[in-house]
Motif scaffolding. Structure first.
Motif, PDB file in Angstrom:
ATOM      1  N   ILE A  21       6.492  37.951 -51.792  1.00 14.27           N
ATOM      2  CA  ILE A  21       5.046  37.735 -51.919  1.00 14.27           C
ATOM      3  C   ILE A  21       4.761  36.261 -52.194  1.00 14.27           C
ATOM      4  CG2 ILE A  21       3.022  38.231 -53.358  1.00 14.27           C
ATOM      5  CD1 ILE A  21       4.083  41.081 -53.671  1.00 14.27           C
ATOM      6  N   ALA A  22       5.579  35.649 -53.067  1.00  8.85           N
ATOM      7  CA  ALA A  22       5.411  34.225 -53.367  1.00  8.85           C
ATOM      8  C   ALA A  22       5.610  33.374 -52.116  1.00  8.85           C
ATOM      9  CB  ALA A  22       6.390  33.804 -54.464  1.00  8.85           C
ATOM     10  N   TRP A  23       6.628  33.710 -51.314  1.00  8.73           N
ATOM     11  CA  TRP A  23       6.864  32.969 -50.066  1.00  8.73           C
ATOM     12  C   TRP A  23       5.727  33.195 -49.073  1.00  8.73           C
ATOM     13  CZ3 TRP A  23      10.078  29.158 -48.865  1.00  8.73           C
ATOM     14  CH2 TRP A  23      11.185  28.943 -49.663  1.00  8.73           C
ATOM     15  N   LEU A  24       5.228  34.396 -48.997  1.00  7.68           N
ATOM     16  CA  LEU A  24       4.126  34.685 -48.092  1.00  7.68           C
ATOM     17  C   LEU A  24       2.895  33.856 -48.459  1.00  7.68           C
ATOM     18  CD1 LEU A  24       3.161  36.470 -45.734  1.00  7.68           C
ATOM     19  CD2 LEU A  24       2.435  38.168 -47.423  1.00  7.68           C
ATOM     20  N   ILE A  25       2.615  33.750 -49.738  1.00  6.60           N
ATOM     21  CA  ILE A  25       1.488  32.930 -50.193  1.00  6.60           C
ATOM     22  C   ILE A  25       1.713  31.458 -49.846  1.00  6.60           C
ATOM     23  CG2 ILE A  25       0.264  32.106 -52.247  1.00  6.60           C
ATOM     24  CD1 ILE A  25       0.768  34.860 -53.495  1.00  6.60           C
ATOM     25  N   ALA A  26       2.949  30.976 -50.059  1.00  9.42           N
ATOM     26  CA  ALA A  26       3.267  29.574 -49.765  1.00  9.42           C
ATOM     27  C   ALA A  26       3.128  29.279 -48.274  1.00  9.42           C
ATOM     28  CB  ALA A  26       4.681  29.249 -50.238  1.00  9.42           C
ATOM     29  N   PHE A  27       3.645  30.181 -47.432  1.00  8.34           N
ATOM     30  CA  PHE A  27       3.521  29.993 -45.979  1.00  8.34           C
ATOM     31  C   PHE A  27       2.058  30.000 -45.547  1.00  8.34           C
ATOM     32  CE2 PHE A  27       7.982  31.947 -45.443  1.00  8.34           C
ATOM     33  CZ  PHE A  27       8.563  30.690 -45.488  1.00  8.34           C
ATOM     34  N   THR A  28       1.298  30.934 -46.063  1.00  6.30           N
ATOM     35  CA  THR A  28      -0.125  31.019 -45.705  1.00  6.30           C
ATOM     36  C   THR A  28      -0.859  29.759 -46.119  1.00  6.30           C
ATOM     37  OG1 THR A  28      -0.062  33.423 -46.005  1.00  6.30           O
ATOM     38  CG2 THR A  28      -2.227  32.369 -45.971  1.00  6.30           C
ATOM     39  N   HIS A  30       0.409  26.594 -46.649  1.00  7.32           N
ATOM     40  CA  HIS A  30       0.798  25.363 -45.959  1.00  7.32           C
ATOM     41  C   HIS A  30       0.690  25.462 -44.443  1.00  7.32           C
ATOM     42  CE1 HIS A  30       2.197  23.102 -49.427  1.00  7.32           C
ATOM     43  NE2 HIS A  30       2.789  24.189 -49.876  1.00  7.32           N
ATOM     44  N   GLU A  31       1.012  26.616 -43.875  1.00  6.70           N
ATOM     45  CA  GLU A  31       1.042  26.738 -42.420  1.00  6.70           C
ATOM     46  C   GLU A  31      -0.307  27.127 -41.818  1.00  6.70           C
ATOM     47  OE1 GLU A  31       3.763  25.747 -40.964  1.00  6.70           O
ATOM     48  OE2 GLU A  31       4.754  25.514 -42.897  1.00  6.70           O
ATOM     49  N   ARG A  32      -1.214  27.588 -42.624  1.00  7.08           N
ATOM     50  CA  ARG A  32      -2.511  28.005 -42.106  1.00  7.08           C
ATOM     51  C   ARG A  32      -3.677  27.326 -42.843  1.00  7.08           C
ATOM     52  NH1 ARG A  32       0.463  29.300 -38.772  1.00  7.08           N
ATOM     53  NH2 ARG A  32       0.726  31.319 -37.729  1.00  7.08           N
ATOM     54  N   TYR A  33      -3.807  27.616 -44.128  1.00  3.95           N
ATOM     55  CA  TYR A  33      -5.005  27.192 -44.858  1.00  3.95           C
ATOM     56  C   TYR A  33      -5.151  25.669 -44.920  1.00  3.95           C
ATOM     57  CZ  TYR A  33      -8.319  26.355 -48.597  1.00  3.95           C
ATOM     58  OH  TYR A  33      -9.381  25.884 -49.330  1.00  3.95           O
ATOM     59  N   LEU A  34      -4.111  24.970 -45.375  1.00  9.46           N
ATOM     60  CA  LEU A  34      -4.214  23.519 -45.532  1.00  9.46           C
ATOM     61  C   LEU A  34      -4.348  22.819 -44.179  1.00  9.46           C
ATOM     62  CD1 LEU A  34      -1.658  22.786 -48.408  1.00  9.46           C
ATOM     63  CD2 LEU A  34      -4.155  22.831 -48.511  1.00  9.46           C
ATOM     64  N   THR A  35      -3.642  23.319 -43.172  1.00 10.94           N
ATOM     65  CA  THR A  35      -3.767  22.732 -41.832  1.00 10.94           C
ATOM     66  C   THR A  35      -5.202  22.859 -41.324  1.00 10.94           C
ATOM     67  OG1 THR A  35      -1.479  23.361 -41.362  1.00 10.94           O
ATOM     68  CG2 THR A  35      -2.864  22.776 -39.491  1.00 10.94           C
ATOM     69  N   ARG A  36      -5.744  24.046 -41.455  1.00  8.04           N
ATOM     70  CA  ARG A  36      -7.098  24.288 -40.967  1.00  8.04           C
ATOM     71  C   ARG A  36      -8.137  23.531 -41.790  1.00  8.04           C
ATOM     72  NH1 ARG A  36      -9.718  30.328 -40.155  1.00  8.04           N
ATOM     73  NH2 ARG A  36     -11.604  29.665 -39.036  1.00  8.04           N
ATOM     74  N   TYR A 138      -3.441  23.562 -32.358  1.00 11.08           N
ATOM     75  CA  TYR A 138      -4.166  24.839 -32.276  1.00 11.08           C
ATOM     76  C   TYR A 138      -5.499  24.753 -33.017  1.00 11.08           C
ATOM     77  CZ  TYR A 138      -5.281  29.747 -33.203  1.00 11.08           C
ATOM     78  OH  TYR A 138      -5.922  30.952 -33.318  1.00 11.08           O
ATOM     79  N   TYR A 139      -5.478  24.217 -34.237  1.00 13.53           N
ATOM     80  CA  TYR A 139      -6.720  24.144 -35.020  1.00 13.53           C
ATOM     81  C   TYR A 139      -7.634  23.019 -34.536  1.00 13.53           C
ATOM     82  CZ  TYR A 139      -4.994  27.692 -38.199  1.00 13.53           C
ATOM     83  OH  TYR A 139      -4.550  28.885 -38.716  1.00 13.53           O
ATOM     84  N   LEU A 140      -7.064  21.966 -33.966  1.00 15.26           N
ATOM     85  CA  LEU A 140      -7.911  20.932 -33.365  1.00 15.26           C
ATOM     86  C   LEU A 140      -8.773  21.518 -32.256  1.00 15.26           C
ATOM     87  CD1 LEU A 140      -5.478  17.868 -33.072  1.00 15.26           C
ATOM     88  CD2 LEU A 140      -7.630  17.917 -34.353  1.00 15.26           C
ATOM     89  N   TYR A 550       9.199  33.223 -39.408  1.00 20.26           N
ATOM     90  CA  TYR A 550       9.288  33.136 -37.952  1.00 20.26           C
ATOM     91  C   TYR A 550       8.321  34.101 -37.268  1.00 20.26           C
ATOM     92  CZ  TYR A 550      11.309  32.819 -33.297  1.00 20.26           C
ATOM     93  OH  TYR A 550      11.482  32.636 -31.953  1.00 20.26           O
ATOM     94  N   PHE A 551       8.306  35.343 -37.704  1.00 13.90           N
ATOM     95  CA  PHE A 551       7.515  36.353 -37.002  1.00 13.90           C
ATOM     96  C   PHE A 551       6.021  36.282 -37.342  1.00 13.90           C
ATOM     97  CE2 PHE A 551      11.769  38.278 -36.777  1.00 13.90           C
ATOM     98  CZ  PHE A 551      11.831  38.563 -35.427  1.00 13.90           C
ATOM     99  N   LEU A 552       5.698  35.888 -38.561  1.00 17.53           N
ATOM    100  CA  LEU A 552       4.286  35.873 -38.962  1.00 17.53           C
ATOM    101  C   LEU A 552       3.621  34.513 -38.799  1.00 17.53           C
ATOM    102  CD1 LEU A 552       4.269  38.101 -42.177  1.00 17.53           C
ATOM    103  CD2 LEU A 552       3.847  38.761 -39.807  1.00 17.53           C
ATOM    104  N   PHE A 553       4.415  33.418 -38.788  1.00 20.46           N
ATOM    105  CA  PHE A 553       3.796  32.100 -38.789  1.00 20.46           C
ATOM    106  C   PHE A 553       4.222  31.209 -37.632  1.00 20.46           C
ATOM    107  CE2 PHE A 553       3.610  33.663 -43.111  1.00 20.46           C
ATOM    108  CZ  PHE A 553       2.317  33.342 -43.487  1.00 20.46           C
ATOM    109  N   CYS A 554       5.214  31.606 -36.875  1.00 20.50           N
ATOM    110  CA  CYS A 554       5.613  30.835 -35.694  1.00 20.50           C
ATOM    111  C   CYS A 554       5.196  31.529 -34.403  1.00 20.50           C
ATOM    112  CB  CYS A 554       7.126  30.590 -35.708  1.00 20.50           C
ATOM    113  SG  CYS A 554       7.666  29.480 -37.017  1.00 20.50           S
ATOM    114  N   LEU A 555       5.550  32.792 -34.286  1.00 24.00           N
ATOM    115  CA  LEU A 555       5.241  33.516 -33.058  1.00 24.00           C
ATOM    116  C   LEU A 555       3.756  33.768 -32.881  1.00 24.00           C
ATOM    117  CD1 LEU A 555       8.137  36.143 -32.868  1.00 24.00           C
ATOM    118  CD2 LEU A 555       7.975  33.910 -31.773  1.00 24.00           C
TER     119      LEU A 555
END
Length: 557
Positions: A21-28, A30-36, A138-140, A550-555
């Motif tokens: 759960i901690a890793w899922l929050i971290a990925f979300t 850095h890989e989604r929220y902060l980028t967007r 993608y977000y641009l 890989y499956f939730l944040f790359c693909l």
């Protein structure tokens, strides 16, 4: 309540779920929220600067060709009907506001980028940079929705020297990151332009590789091209080949410049020049506050590389093309100057990649509107830099989280190792009432293990001596019987003692006595602290974390 919570953490399954759960929050994050959220801070700049183009000569017949590539022919989203609605009674035509995105130097990492680097590290570097490019792009596109996208060269790191097989492998990577997902919205040579070559794509000057240039044009489009979009002229110019002293290399660029922008040709629409390499400027010129490096190295260069076009060639380009705006790449850092002619503003666009030696990658945004009245055109525009997510912050966070996760798993196993040896099932009557006393007793017993082992060795030696004496006595008396107690004492110790002597003798012969002792100590330590389970659980947890990433944040990009 606290005891109940701590008790649950003792379960490895519960701890694994909490770590995931901690890793899922971290990925979300850095890989989604902060980028967007970083890209959402960017907005199309307001129209605030104007330039008037007022030709005083008749357009040369040579320039009729350029107007064949018009808004309608290129499939622009602005129709003739929409343009007519913007015409007023005085015959003035105001084209709709265009939003243009400029991207420079993605320069995808390949096998030539880091010579000598381990292949595993190289693949990891490629993956990290590709994901950074893909998510930001993608977000641009989704957040800013530009009307046109212009690329400023250096798409592949070593396209100029690649074999055809390797080149098309890298081209497939480029398309997967930047094009395939958006090909329904953006079409090549319509509103998606990648035909400007960089020195990493074809070389520079006398070192331009003609076969690489031909291959580049086949896949990306003509590198010398003029088009008019919504009343604004875009000139894509191959300044790389133009800088060569060999006619077989510079002929196409020189013919393009002379045929379109020489002689009696008149500038009837505002012009934007696109060049991969920046034009020459005063070495002491200030590039503005956005630039990271303190100074622009005008005279710098290297293998198939030069920081600026030669001064004489720059003067020829400015005189003939008369650009109002110039956008270039190559330097990777930002620079905003006005050329010596006082009429041409040039912006060097930052690299979009995290691997190009700058702290914060960026792209350039241009809002532009053209109004025409008779033979007069007015360019009104605003341009601004759009910074992307700061690189390596996510990697730093992941390293910290990996260390914390490992420590938690280790602590859990150490705790289990400390209690497993002294806990009995609750079925036993002593488990509840006398568990503390029992554990203390067992600990005392364990501490005395070494003393008991010494005593056993002494007993073994005594029993052996007793056996010898007894055997000698029986021989004298002619009796071969042994007392029952003596038989019990002699049976197992003699076998064990003989075996250990043989093993010890063998290990001593090969010099392995010390190794055997150390191995025994290590095995005992390994089991005592439950390290086998720690490594097993760590590997399983790592596989789960990588799978989630890989499956939730790359693909899904």
């Amino acid at each position: 309540m606290a005891r109940l919570y701590i008790g649950k953490l003792r379960s490895m399954h519960s701890l694994t779920i909490l770590i995931l759960i901690a890793w899922l929050i971290a990925f979300t994050l850095h890989e989604r929220y902060l980028t967007r959220s970083t890209i959402r801070k960017c907005s199309w700049p307001p129209l605030k600067e104007s330039k008037v183009v007022n030709p005083n000569r008749v357009v040369s017949p040579k320039l009729d060709l350029r107007n064949e590539i018009t808004n309608k022919d290129e499939g622009s989203t602005t129709s003739d009907d929409e343009r007519n609605k913007q015409s007023n009674e005085d015959g003035e035509v105001a084209f709709s506001n265009m939003k243009i995105l400029f991207i420079a130097d993605p320069q995808l990492i390949d096998n030539h980028t880091y010579p000598g680097r381990n292949q595993l590290l190289l693949k990891l570097s490629q993956h990290t940079v590709d994901v950074y490019l893909k998510k930001n792009y993608y977000y641009l596109i989704n957040e800013l929705q530009p009307d046109y996208i212009f690329w400023l060269g250096d798409y592949l790191d070593n396209g100029r020297s690649s074999t055809d097989e390797y080149f098309y492998t890298q081209l497939s990577r480029f398309n997967k990151i930047f094009y395939n997902r958006f090909k329904k919205t953006y079409k090549r040579n319509v509103n998606f332009f990648v035909n400007l070559a960089g020195n990493h794509d074809i070389g520079f000057g006398d070192e331009v590789k003609l076969d690489s240039r031909e291959r580049f044009e086949k896949e990306f489009g003509a590198i010398n091209h003029y088009r008019v979009l919504d009343g604004l002229g875009f000139i894509t110019f191959d300044t790389l080949s133009f800088s060569s002293t060999h006619s077989n290399i510079n002929r196409e660029s020189r013919d393009f410049l002379d045929n379109y922008f020489n002689g009696g040709a008149v500038k009837d629409v505002p012009r934007i020049l696109l060049s991969h390499v920046p034009l020459y400027r005063d070495p002491n010129i200030n590039c503005g506050p956005i630039r990271e490096n303190p100074k622009f190295n005008v005279h710098g260069g290297g293998y198939q590389y030069k920081n600026t076009i030669d001064e004489a060639l720059t003067e020829e380009i400015l005189t003939k093309i008369q650009p109002d705006l110039i956008f270039a790449g190559d330097d990777h850092d930002y620079c905003d100057i006005i050329h010596s002619n006082g009429a041409s503003r040039e912006i060097t666009v930052k690299s979009i990649s995290m691997a190009m030696g700058i702290k914060i990658p960026a792209v350039q945004l241009l809002s532009v509107s053209i109004s025409q009245k008779g033979h007069e055109s007015t360019l009104t525009y605003g341009t601004d830099v759009c910074h992307l997510q700061t690189p390596y912050e996510n990697i730093f966070s992941y390293v910290i989280l990996a260390i914390v996760s490992g420590l938690l798993v280790l602590f859990s196993n150490l705790k289990q190792a400390g209690t497993a040896r002294f806990q009995y099932s609750a079925v036993l009557p002593l488990a509840n009432s006398n568990s503390t006393k029992l554990r203390n007793f067992l600990r005392e017993q364990e501490e005395g293990e070494n003393e008991e082992e010494d005593e056993e060795e002494e007993e073994d030696m005594s029993s052996t001596s007793f056996e010898n004496n007894l055997t000698s006595h029986n021989r004298k008396t002619g009796s071969f019987s042994l007392p029952s107690t003596a038989s019990k004492l002699l049976h197992i110790p003699n076998y064990t003692f003989t075996s250990s002597v043989n093993n010890s003798s063998f290990l001593t012969k090969v010099g392995g006595g010390w190794i055997s002792n150390k191995l025994s100590e290590f095995t005992k330590f390994f089991r005592k602290w439950n390290l086998g389970n720690f490594f097993k659980q760590s590997i399983i947890l790592a596989i789960l974390v990588i799978s989630v990433y890989y499956f939730l944040f790359c693909l899904t990009l």
